[in-house]
Design a protein around this motif. Structure first.
Motif, PDB file in Angstrom:
ATOM      1  N   MET A   1     -36.803 -34.337 -62.253  1.00  0.00           N
ATOM      2  CA  MET A   1     -37.794 -35.039 -63.076  1.00  0.00           C
ATOM      3  C   MET A   1     -37.352 -35.022 -64.541  1.00  0.00           C
ATOM      4  SD  MET A   1     -41.222 -33.481 -61.261  1.00  0.00           S
ATOM      5  CE  MET A   1     -40.865 -31.822 -61.862  1.00  0.00           C
ATOM      6  N   ASP A   2     -36.488 -35.941 -64.887  1.00  0.00           N
ATOM      7  CA  ASP A   2     -35.875 -35.951 -66.207  1.00  0.00           C
ATOM      8  C   ASP A   2     -36.536 -36.995 -67.113  1.00  0.00           C
ATOM      9  OD1 ASP A   2     -34.127 -35.050 -68.079  1.00  0.00           O
ATOM     10  OD2 ASP A   2     -32.319 -35.862 -67.154  1.00  0.00           O
TER      11      ASP A   2
ATOM     12  N   GLY B   1     -31.936 -41.991 -65.965  1.00  0.00           N
ATOM     13  CA  GLY B   1     -30.598 -42.551 -65.999  1.00  0.00           C
ATOM     14  C   GLY B   1     -29.440 -41.586 -65.959  1.00  0.00           C
ATOM     15  N   GLU B   2     -29.696 -40.307 -65.703  1.00  0.00           N
ATOM     16  CA  GLU B   2     -28.608 -39.326 -65.699  1.00  0.00           C
ATOM     17  C   GLU B   2     -27.944 -39.248 -64.320  1.00  0.00           C
ATOM     18  OE1 GLU B   2     -27.573 -38.062 -68.349  1.00  0.00           O
ATOM     19  OE2 GLU B   2     -29.241 -38.430 -69.727  1.00  0.00           O
TER      20      GLU B   2
ATOM     21  N   ALA C   1     -26.252 -46.934 -56.452  1.00  0.00           N
ATOM     22  CA  ALA C   1     -26.741 -45.641 -56.931  1.00  0.00           C
ATOM     23  C   ALA C   1     -27.975 -45.769 -57.780  1.00  0.00           C
ATOM     24  CB  ALA C   1     -25.641 -44.924 -57.726  1.00  0.00           C
ATOM     25  N   THR C   2     -28.134 -46.893 -58.459  1.00  0.00           N
ATOM     26  CA  THR C   2     -29.242 -47.034 -59.400  1.00  0.00           C
ATOM     27  C   THR C   2     -30.289 -48.028 -58.936  1.00  0.00           C
ATOM     28  OG1 THR C   2     -28.136 -48.794 -60.641  1.00  0.00           O
ATOM     29  CG2 THR C   2     -27.702 -46.523 -61.327  1.00  0.00           C
TER      30      THR C   2
ATOM     31  N   TYR D   1     -27.834 -40.057 -53.272  1.00  0.00           N
ATOM     32  CA  TYR D   1     -28.240 -39.870 -54.660  1.00  0.00           C
ATOM     33  C   TYR D   1     -28.681 -41.206 -55.242  1.00  0.00           C
ATOM     34  CZ  TYR D   1     -28.123 -37.970 -59.418  1.00  0.00           C
ATOM     35  OH  TYR D   1     -28.462 -37.557 -60.671  1.00  0.00           O
ATOM     36  N   TYR D   2     -29.794 -41.162 -55.979  1.00  0.00           N
ATOM     37  CA  TYR D   2     -30.320 -42.375 -56.600  1.00  0.00           C
ATOM     38  C   TYR D   2     -30.749 -42.057 -58.028  1.00  0.00           C
ATOM     39  CZ  TYR D   2     -33.271 -46.522 -57.355  1.00  0.00           C
ATOM     40  OH  TYR D   2     -33.828 -47.679 -57.847  1.00  0.00           O
ATOM     41  N   SER D   3     -30.279 -42.854 -58.966  1.00  0.00           N
ATOM     42  CA  SER D   3     -30.635 -42.669 -60.370  1.00  0.00           C
ATOM     43  C   SER D   3     -31.353 -43.905 -60.880  1.00  0.00           C
ATOM     44  CB  SER D   3     -29.376 -42.415 -61.211  1.00  0.00           C
ATOM     45  OG  SER D   3     -29.693 -42.325 -62.590  1.00  0.00           O
TER      46      SER D   3
END
Length: 264
Positions: A40-41, A208-209, A10-11, A225-227
């Protein structure tokens, strides 16, 4: 599959380390998503780390967008959706909301001609209700200017909330007189703000959310999904390639099973 394996997938962490190299960037995946969406966090966090106000981070974030779009276009991505301002963001301090609107107004005026020259078509996803006239006019002008372009479609999710989008779609279907038994998934999709576009294949969230935050809930039913821990102003070509590499390594089964995989 172990929790640690899920986390790495995921990351994108646990295999590369560090900030990456251009050699890694050159190793691009063969399977490229058609539609990539970005949450865009981290703009405010990025600014705080530098002893600056949150608006400093928002400005840096808008300046980074063109670089990211150029990288997406170079990799054959056809549709990009960015989460610019959610319906929940109205709850932020008024000073920040007003400043953000000013930054977006300036950014659209500055970037729209260059995006147009590069064949980008700008679309608005969301509601114009409550938006200042100057910003609303800038958005309308950019949409009109780029309407004939087809190299890359940029959906700007501004004053957007996915639940409100679904409610609006259902209301319009209901008022059109469609019989309940005639309502299908496709009919609802056809009444969403993204009608006519492919659903997102990949959603990338920075800082990182691990939340969708009311973003493309219907459309993202089968999205990967990719964080990444990287904040949006620092999200660059190498980070995009890590996300695309992770996407290419996943087996998208859409509820089925892979070839050769036994049924559960």
């Amino acid at each position: 599959m172990s929790i640690s394996t899920l986390w790495r997938e995921a990351t994108g962490r646990g295999t590369q380390g560090g900030s990456g190299t251009h050699a890694e960037a050159a190793d691009r995946p063969v399977r490229t998503p058609r539609h990539v969406a970005f949450i865009m966090d981290g703009n405010g966090r990025w600014a705080k780390q530098r002893g600056q106000p949150r608006l400093f981070g928002h400005r840096a974030g808008t300046q980074n967008l063109r670089r990211v779009l150029e990288s997406c276009g170079a990799r054959g991505i056809q549709v990009v959706t960015i989460y610019a301002f959610s319906t929940e963001n109205w709850g932020r301090p008024q000073e920040e909301v007003t400043g953000l609107f000013q930054i977006l107004t300036e950014a659209i005026g500055r970037e729209a001609p260059a995006l147009h020259a590069n064949g980008v078509q700008i679309r608005h996803v969301g509601s114009m209700e409550g938006i200042p006239a100057r910003l609303s006019n800038r958005i309308g002008e950019a949409i009109k200017l780029t309407a004939g372009n087809s190299r890359l479609i940029l959906n700007v999710a501004f004053n957007y909330g996915s639940r409100a989008e679904i409610v609006d779609a259902v209301r319009r279907i209901a008022t059109s007189g469609v019989a309940p038994e005639a309502i299908t998934e496709q009919l609802i999709s056809d009444h969403l703000y993204t009608a006519g576009l492919p659903d997102p294949d990949l959603i990338i969230r920075t800082a990182g959310e691990f939340r969708l935050s009311n973003f493309l809930l219907w459309q993202a039913a089968y999205a990967e999904y990719y964080s990444t821990q990287v904040c949006w102003p620092d999200f660059n070509e190498e980070e995009l390639d890590r996300a695309l590499k992770a996407y290419a390594s996943r087996d998208r089964k859409y509820g089925g099973v892979s070839d050769g995989e036994p049924d559960a």
